[in-house]
Design an enzyme around this catalytic site. Structure first.
Site, mmCIF file in Angstrom:
data_model
loop_
_atom_site.group_PDB
_atom_site.id
_atom_site.type_symbol
_atom_site.label_atom_id
_atom_site.label_comp_id
_atom_site.label_asym_id
_atom_site.label_seq_id
_atom_site.Cartn_x
_atom_site.Cartn_y
_atom_site.Cartn_z
ATOM 1 N N GLU A 100 0.541 2.966 10.033
ATOM 2 C CA GLU A 100 -0.908 2.873 9.816
ATOM 3 C C GLU A 100 -1.671 3.899 10.651
ATOM 4 O OE1 GLU A 100 -2.807 -0.872 9.354
ATOM 5 O OE2 GLU A 100 -0.981 -1.891 8.723
ATOM 6 N N SER A 105 -0.523 7.393 16.983
ATOM 7 C CA SER A 105 -1.486 7.451 18.093
ATOM 8 C C SER A 105 -2.204 8.793 18.121
ATOM 9 C CB SER A 105 -0.759 7.216 19.422
ATOM 10 O OG SER A 105 -0.319 5.868 19.523
ATOM 11 N N HIS A 139 12.270 -8.831 33.520
ATOM 12 C CA HIS A 139 13.431 -9.647 33.163
ATOM 13 C C HIS A 139 14.752 -9.010 33.591
ATOM 14 C CE1 HIS A 139 10.549 -11.824 30.604
ATOM 15 N NE2 HIS A 139 11.448 -12.785 30.542
ATOM 16 N N GLY A 140 14.729 -7.725 33.859
ATOM 17 C CA GLY A 140 15.963 -7.061 34.280
ATOM 18 C C GLY A 140 17.004 -7.064 33.180
ATOM 19 N N ILE A 165 7.425 2.335 2.486
ATOM 20 C CA ILE A 165 6.432 1.403 1.961
ATOM 21 C C ILE A 165 6.800 -0.032 2.358
ATOM 22 C CG2 ILE A 165 5.207 0.589 -0.070
ATOM 23 C CD1 ILE A 165 4.805 3.595 0.716
ATOM 24 N N THR A 166 5.995 -0.613 3.242
ATOM 25 C CA THR A 166 6.192 -1.984 3.700
ATOM 26 C C THR A 166 5.989 -2.962 2.548
ATOM 27 O OG1 THR A 166 5.422 -1.401 5.915
ATOM 28 C CG2 THR A 166 5.398 -3.732 5.338
ATOM 29 N N PHE A 224 0.865 -1.186 0.000
ATOM 30 C CA PHE A 224 0.000 0.000 0.000
ATOM 31 C C PHE A 224 0.898 1.231 0.000
ATOM 32 C CE2 PHE A 224 -2.467 3.207 2.445
ATOM 33 C CZ PHE A 224 -3.637 3.237 1.699
ATOM 34 N N THR A 262 2.097 7.152 1.844
ATOM 35 C CA THR A 262 2.975 8.131 2.484
ATOM 36 C C THR A 262 4.020 8.705 1.532
ATOM 37 O OG1 THR A 262 2.705 6.971 4.582
ATOM 38 C CG2 THR A 262 4.531 8.523 4.431
ATOM 39 N N GLU A 263 4.211 10.025 1.644
ATOM 40 C CA GLU A 263 5.213 10.741 0.864
ATOM 41 C C GLU A 263 6.061 11.591 1.807
ATOM 42 O OE1 GLU A 263 2.331 11.153 -3.106
ATOM 43 O OE2 GLU A 263 3.242 12.946 -2.215
#
Length: 378
Positions: A354, A357, A329-330, A148-149, A114, A117-118
């Protein structure tokens, strides 16, 4: 659901053992992709009549939840293909377009991507500068897309371009573009903080020739199409976030029960119990809302606000759960040889791609305003 268990077994026995290799080489082995295709993972969104599995949104979310349990770069290849890479053609394509593209996309022979984005148009999707000028029976596209993924491995791209600069958002049109069309170029693969194995690159269009019959949907409806495609993909993204959260909780609980400090398992420390309880609460809340929104989508309900809320909550929960997992887990949670560190880095992009937030909050607020005006007649 049989498919859900099948995918879990595949993730545990085929994908996760290769996670470190994928992370280090920033590439998913061809053999693993071939096994994924044979399992039908590239046809989740595509109707059975075109060779896919034709899963409902509920079904897809169940599968994506299992895929989220492993290296996110691998999951992103499949998620982007089944989400924003193909749902536009499924929902908006002509019968001729569906028969040309969907069967090969269902098998994974052609992978989808898809392209919206530019450099100057990310969150402000209406500010596109890629142009599409009609000449005879073709459109000539000129411009650039970024981040672009799947770009380096995809064959079919849903591309947004400006067909009428004077019309603003109503002057954008969607096109189905093949990578071997004259004038199509893929840039270098980007080096990223996380999502290793998922390849991202720029696209360049230099007098790119696109046949008129490859207009997706109506001319001038591209911006609306983009919003619809993104909304559909957000439920799947939240499901992948959920799967990652479940994995992190399981690992954190296991570590808390076996790691000893001061002569007893760290689980006995109240602060660790609180971390685990908070993780479990947010995970179950996310799961309940995710399947509610997926059900609404399957009922044909409008989910613009709900999808934005789900994407926002899912990505924020993933980041909070990953942060707590590292803390539990440190030191070992910060070491690259252990998966917690990888999930922590991979979580960060979910608050950006996508739709950030902040953009999700804008969408939610805009929908609330519309609902208020409709309810009050103002």
């Amino acid at each position: 659901m049989e498919m859900k268990q099948t995918v879990r077994d595949f993730v545990d026995h085929e994908v996760e053992p290769l996670a470190m290799q994928i992370e280090e080489q920033d590439r998913v082995p061809d053999a693993l992709l071939e096994k994924s295709k044979e399992l039908g993972l590239f046809g989740l969104s595509i109707p059975e009549e075109y060779g896919g599995l034709g899963l409902s949104m509920l079904g897809k979310c169940a599968v994506f939840e299992e895929l989220g349990r492993t290296i996110n770069g691998y999951t992103t290849i499949i998620g982007a293909h089944n989400g924003i890479g193909s749902v536009g053609i499924v929902a908006l394509g002509s019968e001729e377009q569906k028969r040309r593209y969907l069967p090969k996309m269902a098998t994974g022979e052609w992978i989808g991507a898809f392209a919206l984005t530019e450099p100057q148009a990310g969150s402000n999707a209406a500010n596109l500068r890629t142009t599409a000028v009609k000449k005879g029976d073709r459109y000539i596209l000129n411009g650039q897309k970024i981040y672009i993924t799947n770009a380096p491995i995809a064959h079919v791209f849903t591309v947004m371009a400006v067909t009428d600069a004077s019309a603003g958002a109503k002057g954008i049109t969607s096109f189905i573009v093949e990578r071997d069309f004259p004038g199509f170029h893929v840039g270098q693969i980007e080096k990223k903080m996380g999502l290793h194995g998922s390849q991202t690159a720029q696209l360049y269009f230099e007098d790119l020739e696109v046949p008129e019959e490859n207009v997706l949907g109506e001319v001038g409806r591209g911006y609306v199409n983009a919003l619809s495609i993104l909304a559909n993909g957000r439920a799947g993204l939240a499901a992948r976030c959920l799967g990652s959260c479940v994995y992190l909780l399981e690992k954190s609980l296991e570590y808390a029960m076996t790691r000893e400090q001061f002569g007893k398992p760290i689980f006995e420390q109240q602060v660790i119990q609180h971390y685990l309880a908070e993780m479990a609460l947010e995970i179950d809340t996310l799961r309940a809302y995710m399947y509610k929104v997926a059900w609404q989508a399957d009922q044909g309900q409008k989910i613009i606000k709900e999808a934005a809320m789900l994407k926002l909550y899912g990505s924020e929960v993933y980041n909070r759960v990953a942060d707590k997992a590292v803390q539990i887990h440190g030191g070992i949670g910060y070491i690259a040889d252990y998966p917690i560190e990888r999930f922590y880095r991979d979580a960060r992009i979910t608050r950006i791609y996508e739709g950030t937030s902040e953009i999700q909050k804008n969408i939610i607020a805009a929908q609330l305003k519309k609902e208020y005006e409709t309810r009050t007649g103002r």
